[in-house]
Design a protein around this motif. Sequence first.
Motif, PDB file in Angstrom:
ATOM      1  N   ASP A   1       0.770  -1.148   0.019  1.00  0.00           N
ATOM      2  CA  ASP A   1       0.012  -0.195   0.084  1.00  0.00           C
ATOM      3  C   ASP A   1       0.979   1.226   0.043  1.00  0.00           C
ATOM      4  OD1 ASP A   1      -1.894   1.938   0.237  1.00  0.00           O
ATOM      5  OD2 ASP A   1      -2.918   1.114   2.136  1.00  0.00           O
TER       6      ASP A   1
ATOM      7  N   THR B   1       0.542   3.926  -1.376  1.00  0.00           N
ATOM      8  CA  THR B   1      -0.238   5.359  -1.042  1.00  0.00           C
ATOM      9  C   THR B   1      -0.220   5.863   0.614  1.00  0.00           C
ATOM     10  OG1 THR B   1      -1.428   5.126  -3.180  1.00  0.00           O
ATOM     11  CG2 THR B   1      -2.281   6.795  -1.365  1.00  0.00           C
ATOM     12  N   THR B   2      -0.647   4.852   1.129  1.00  0.00           N
ATOM     13  CA  THR B   2      -0.932   4.821   2.615  1.00  0.00           C
ATOM     14  C   THR B   2       0.646   5.165   3.270  1.00  0.00           C
ATOM     15  OG1 THR B   2      -2.956   3.458   3.004  1.00  0.00           O
ATOM     16  CG2 THR B   2      -1.524   3.686   5.017  1.00  0.00           C
ATOM     17  N   GLU B   3       1.534   4.407   2.815  1.00  0.00           N
ATOM     18  CA  GLU B   3       3.147   4.591   3.097  1.00  0.00           C
ATOM     19  C   GLU B   3       3.408   6.098   3.118  1.00  0.00           C
ATOM     20  OE1 GLU B   3       6.318   1.631   2.329  1.00  0.00           O
ATOM     21  OE2 GLU B   3       6.746   3.266   0.900  1.00  0.00           O
TER      22      GLU B   3
ATOM     23  N   GLU C   1       1.432   8.838   2.522  1.00  0.00           N
ATOM     24  CA  GLU C   1       0.717   9.583   3.443  1.00  0.00           C
ATOM     25  C   GLU C   1       1.200   9.660   5.023  1.00  0.00           C
ATOM     26  OE1 GLU C   1      -3.246   7.866   3.204  1.00  0.00           O
ATOM     27  OE2 GLU C   1      -3.497   8.990   1.166  1.00  0.00           O
ATOM     28  N   GLN C   2       1.690   8.169   5.368  1.00  0.00           N
ATOM     29  CA  GLN C   2       2.263   8.167   6.741  1.00  0.00           C
ATOM     30  C   GLN C   2       3.767   9.170   6.813  1.00  0.00           C
ATOM     31  OE1 GLN C   2       3.918   4.666   9.136  1.00  0.00           O
ATOM     32  NE2 GLN C   2       5.067   4.855   7.150  1.00  0.00           N
TER      33      GLN C   2
END
Length: 338
Positions: free
Chosen positions: A307, A309-311, A313-314
């Motif tokens: 993921d 995208t989530t990485e 964003e983090q």
Amino acid sequence: MPRALRLPLAALCLALLPASPAVLGEEDSATAPKEPASAVERAPLEERSQEDSTSLERQIPIRDQQRLKAGEEAFLALWQPANVSAPEGLVILLPGDGETADWPEAIGPLRRGLPNSGWSTLALTLPDPSDDPLPPRPLKTEEPTKAEPAVSPEKAQEEGPANTEQAGSAEPNTDPAPPPLSRDAIQKTQTDRVFARIEAALAFARQQKPKAIVLLGHGTGAYWAAQFLAANEPQDVRNLLLVAAELPAGYAPALEDSLPELKLATGDFYYKDQPADRDAALRRSHASKRQKHPAYIQIAMKGLPGDRTTEQEQLIRRIRGWLSLHLEAGTGKAPTDG
């Protein structure tokens, strides 16, 4: 003599006569070896980073592009002003080896994401790595013309020895080849080029009169950011951020040797599930403790390969949190003497 015998005898006499100069000239011109074609000059190859920049220029809106100049070299930078009326400051983003000013890991997401948090961003294009030489450009071959049809493989095999002899008769080039550069000379040239681009980015950043300037490097870009600050000590850059820091192959000193000497507000972001990153981060942490670094903070993150995208964003959230909690305020002005 009977008439029937005269005609063959006349033909035989004509055959024995030497050929006329005109006929000989035509035959000689057909069989004479051709002058060797002049060597085709090789067009200089563009660096891969330049090719990537050309591609970005077609994809990124013109308003986001800045052509900066470092000495005689022009390079592409991507500018994104903060989406607020009173920006918090400006972050200069340095990509790693093989990455672009809009790389999908760290550089691109931060370039686009931080402006929503009040930070302007300027992402740079750095030169190709010094240990990544350009491949030679193949010489152009001329297409066979109608007057000179292509030679069949069988014909070429028959004429091979003659052509080799003719080629060997050409006068060899006696110009001495330039001596190869030493590794130290190559690395110095690379360092000078990278530092010149960072200095050009700082000149642009100072024109915006930000409250603070932050230097952020991803991968080997973290090494260049740290080395530039150690060598130049700009008074208006008091903050350094490292993301998944790497040491370029063959370069020194190691980051754990140079970072503690900076005494700047430093955020060291690394991925704890990557053994090499984790071990290198541990060495940097130990070095900072030995040197009693006053403002060195490490932030461990977890990679999310499934993921991305989530990485990313983090990462943006972590960088934004560090900027809000640990930023050392600067003047935003160019340093002055005295």
